[in-house]
Scaffold this motif. Structure first.
Motif, PDB file in Angstrom:
ATOM      1  N   LYS A  51       0.872  -1.217  -0.116  1.00 41.28           N
ATOM      2  CA  LYS A  51      -0.007   0.123   0.155  1.00 41.28           C
ATOM      3  C   LYS A  51       0.765   1.211   0.039  1.00 41.28           C
ATOM      4  O   LYS A  51       0.463   2.431  -0.543  1.00 41.28           O
ATOM      5  CB  LYS A  51      -1.007  -0.141   1.173  1.00 41.28           C
ATOM      6  CG  LYS A  51      -0.406  -0.391   2.648  1.00 41.28           C
ATOM      7  CD  LYS A  51      -1.273  -0.501   3.615  1.00 41.28           C
ATOM      8  CE  LYS A  51      -1.052  -0.982   4.899  1.00 41.28           C
ATOM      9  NZ  LYS A  51      -0.399  -0.084   5.741  1.00 41.28           N
ATOM     10  N   TYR A  52       2.097   0.940   0.643  1.00 40.96           N
ATOM     11  CA  TYR A  52       2.825   2.364   0.557  1.00 40.96           C
ATOM     12  C   TYR A  52       3.547   2.472  -0.928  1.00 40.96           C
ATOM     13  O   TYR A  52       3.518   3.598  -1.521  1.00 40.96           O
ATOM     14  CB  TYR A  52       4.189   2.073   1.395  1.00 40.96           C
ATOM     15  CG  TYR A  52       3.549   1.897   3.022  1.00 40.96           C
ATOM     16  CD1 TYR A  52       3.680   0.795   3.847  1.00 40.96           C
ATOM     17  CD2 TYR A  52       3.068   3.032   3.637  1.00 40.96           C
ATOM     18  CE1 TYR A  52       3.226   0.778   4.875  1.00 40.96           C
ATOM     19  CE2 TYR A  52       2.751   2.946   4.698  1.00 40.96           C
ATOM     20  CZ  TYR A  52       2.594   1.902   5.410  1.00 40.96           C
ATOM     21  OH  TYR A  52       2.329   1.585   6.703  1.00 40.96           O
ATOM     22  N   TYR A 102      -8.104  -0.579   9.908  1.00 43.78           N
ATOM     23  CA  TYR A 102      -7.769   0.610   9.079  1.00 43.78           C
ATOM     24  C   TYR A 102      -8.803   1.448   9.193  1.00 43.78           C
ATOM     25  O   TYR A 102      -8.620   2.559   8.164  1.00 43.78           O
ATOM     26  CB  TYR A 102      -7.003   0.194   8.190  1.00 43.78           C
ATOM     27  CG  TYR A 102      -5.730  -0.247   7.953  1.00 43.78           C
ATOM     28  CD1 TYR A 102      -5.572  -1.780   8.271  1.00 43.78           C
ATOM     29  CD2 TYR A 102      -4.574   0.574   8.114  1.00 43.78           C
ATOM     30  CE1 TYR A 102      -4.309  -2.164   8.380  1.00 43.78           C
ATOM     31  CE2 TYR A 102      -3.235  -0.015   8.435  1.00 43.78           C
ATOM     32  CZ  TYR A 102      -3.160  -1.258   8.488  1.00 43.78           C
ATOM     33  OH  TYR A 102      -1.964  -2.010   8.727  1.00 43.78           O
ATOM     34  N   ASN A 153       8.713  -1.166  16.616  1.00 41.13           N
ATOM     35  CA  ASN A 153       8.895   0.147  17.119  1.00 41.13           C
ATOM     36  C   ASN A 153      10.467   0.695  16.947  1.00 41.13           C
ATOM     37  O   ASN A 153      11.411  -0.083  16.717  1.00 41.13           O
ATOM     38  CB  ASN A 153       8.567   0.013  18.645  1.00 41.13           C
ATOM     39  CG  ASN A 153       7.141  -0.221  18.949  1.00 41.13           C
ATOM     40  OD1 ASN A 153       6.320   0.365  18.212  1.00 41.13           O
ATOM     41  ND2 ASN A 153       6.860  -1.067  19.979  1.00 41.13           N
TER      42      ASN A 153
HETATM   43  N1  LIG Z   1       4.927   0.183  15.967  1.00 43.39           N
HETATM   44  C1  LIG Z   1       4.763   1.522  16.074  1.00 43.39           C
HETATM   45  C2  LIG Z   1       3.960   2.196  14.769  1.00 43.39           C
HETATM   46  C3  LIG Z   1       2.784   1.323  14.117  1.00 43.39           C
HETATM   47  C4  LIG Z   1       2.605   1.304  13.110  1.00 43.39           C
HETATM   48  O1  LIG Z   1       3.384   1.769  11.934  1.00 43.39           O
HETATM   49  N2  LIG Z   1       1.579   0.540  12.467  1.00 43.39           N
HETATM   50  C5  LIG Z   1       1.086   0.340  11.004  1.00 43.39           C
HETATM   51  C6  LIG Z   1       2.004  -1.182  10.876  1.00 43.39           C
HETATM   52  C7  LIG Z   1       1.160  -1.911   9.834  1.00 43.39           C
HETATM   53  C8  LIG Z   1       1.223  -0.936   8.493  1.00 43.39           C
HETATM   54  O2  LIG Z   1       2.230  -0.849   7.929  1.00 43.39           O
HETATM   55  O3  LIG Z   1       0.287  -0.521   7.993  1.00 43.39           O
HETATM   56  C9  LIG Z   1       3.611   1.680  17.260  1.00 43.39           C
HETATM   57  O4  LIG Z   1       2.946   0.892  17.546  1.00 43.39           O
HETATM   58  O5  LIG Z   1       3.396   3.059  17.676  1.00 43.39           O
END
Ligand SMILES: N[C@@H](CCC(=O)NCCCC(=O)O)C(=O)O
Length: 277
Positions: free
Chosen positions: A39-40, A162, A80
């Motif tokens: 999706k990115y 989402y 993270n």
């Molecule tokens: N791990 C961090 C950032 C959370 C995040 O980016 N979630 C999306 C993950 C899946 C995707 O790429 O859509 C936090 O928990 O703050």
């Protein structure tokens, strides 16, 4: 076009801006992989740009990769940012980390700021920008008194995970207000970390109902004038999710693509052909 032409000439042949998308690092079975969410990549295409997924680059590769870039998309990730980058220990060792991504993106972000390279930073990417520029994160926003639980329900269908989760107040006078107008918007929410201390100089662009900063813009380094069309924006939510169906997402992606195109036109008047070894 001569297929053997060096990359710099091939890039010059395309009028689409090139947007670097740093990959995440994942062990799949016995083998390490560099991965990036579809999706990115689709979001970069919706912005009218050419996605270039970049593996965990070594420091000596960063400058060469940046030289190829007209923009940068910093993606979300279940992992993270390692809390050592904001002088804390890991609170919950069960949560995934991606130190190789940190080691690439944090210096990459600082270099991008110096160059005025347009970037759109999403979720983990948003958090990386804050940390790279001297800020700190809450490691578990949901444990803070008076704060929402900003995480998704991982047992829910993905469209629910989402789906729109809470309002944001877009602050007047900033980049986001220029694009979307000041006032309330609805966003999705899939994060356990959040901004604890905003990096020096960043401008707050939007806040959640519990006061959590969920969007900021990055001005040029102190003492430098902002170039026209500067676009260095971080958002905690996921505008790439079904972006075609979301007018706010499309506005952000189009503005990001325009900024990358302007950057390309400004900086690639001539594409120096690098001597080949
Ligand atoms: N791990 C961090 C950032 C959370 C995040 O980016 N979630 C999306 C993950 C899946 C995707 O790429 O859509 C936090 O928990 O703050």
């Amino acid at each position: 076009m001569n297929a053997a032409a060096p990359a710099s000439v091939l890039l010059a042949a395309s009028d689409r801006p090139v947007v670097l998308v740093p990959a995440c690092n994942r062990q799949l079975g016995d083998h390490p992989f560099h991965i990036c969410g579809q999706k990115y990549i689709d979001a970069v295409r919706l912005a009218g740009a050419l996605p270039l997924v970049m593996p965990a680059a070594t420091p000596d590769e960063l400058a060469d990769l940046l030289a190829l870039a007209d923009g940068l998309l910093l993606t979300g990730s279940p992992s993270n940012v390692h809390p050592r980058h904001f002088d804390e220990g890991v609170l919950n060792p069960e949560l995934p980390l991606d130190p190789r991504r940190d080691e690439m993106t944090l210096p990459l972000i600082r270099a991008a700021r110096e160059r005025g390279l347009p970037f759109l930073a999403i979720c983990r990417g948003f958090q990386e920008v804050n940390v790279a520029l001297g800020g700190a994160l809450h490691q578990a926003v949901q444990d803070l008194p008076g704060h929402l639980d900003h995480r998704e329900d991982k047992d829910a269908p993905v469209d629910v995970q989402y789906g729109l989760a809470h309002p944001l107040q877009v602050e007047a006078g900033g980049l986001l207000a220029t694009l979307l107008g000041a006032g309330e918007i609805q966003v999705n929410s899939l994060h356990g970390q959040g901004v604890k201390r905003l990096a020096p100089g960043l401008r707050v662009e939007a806040r959640a109902p519990d006061g959590l900063i969920e969007a900021f813009s990055v001005p040029p380094p102190e003492g430098e004038a902002a170039e026209a069309g500067r676009f260095q924006l971080g958002v905690q939510w996921h505008p790439e999710w079904k972006a075609r169906e979301n007018p706010i997402s499309m506005t952000l992606l189009r503005a990001f693509g325009d900024a990358c195109r302007s950057f390309r036109e400004r900086t690639r008047a001539t594409v120096p052909e690098r001597p080949r070894p």
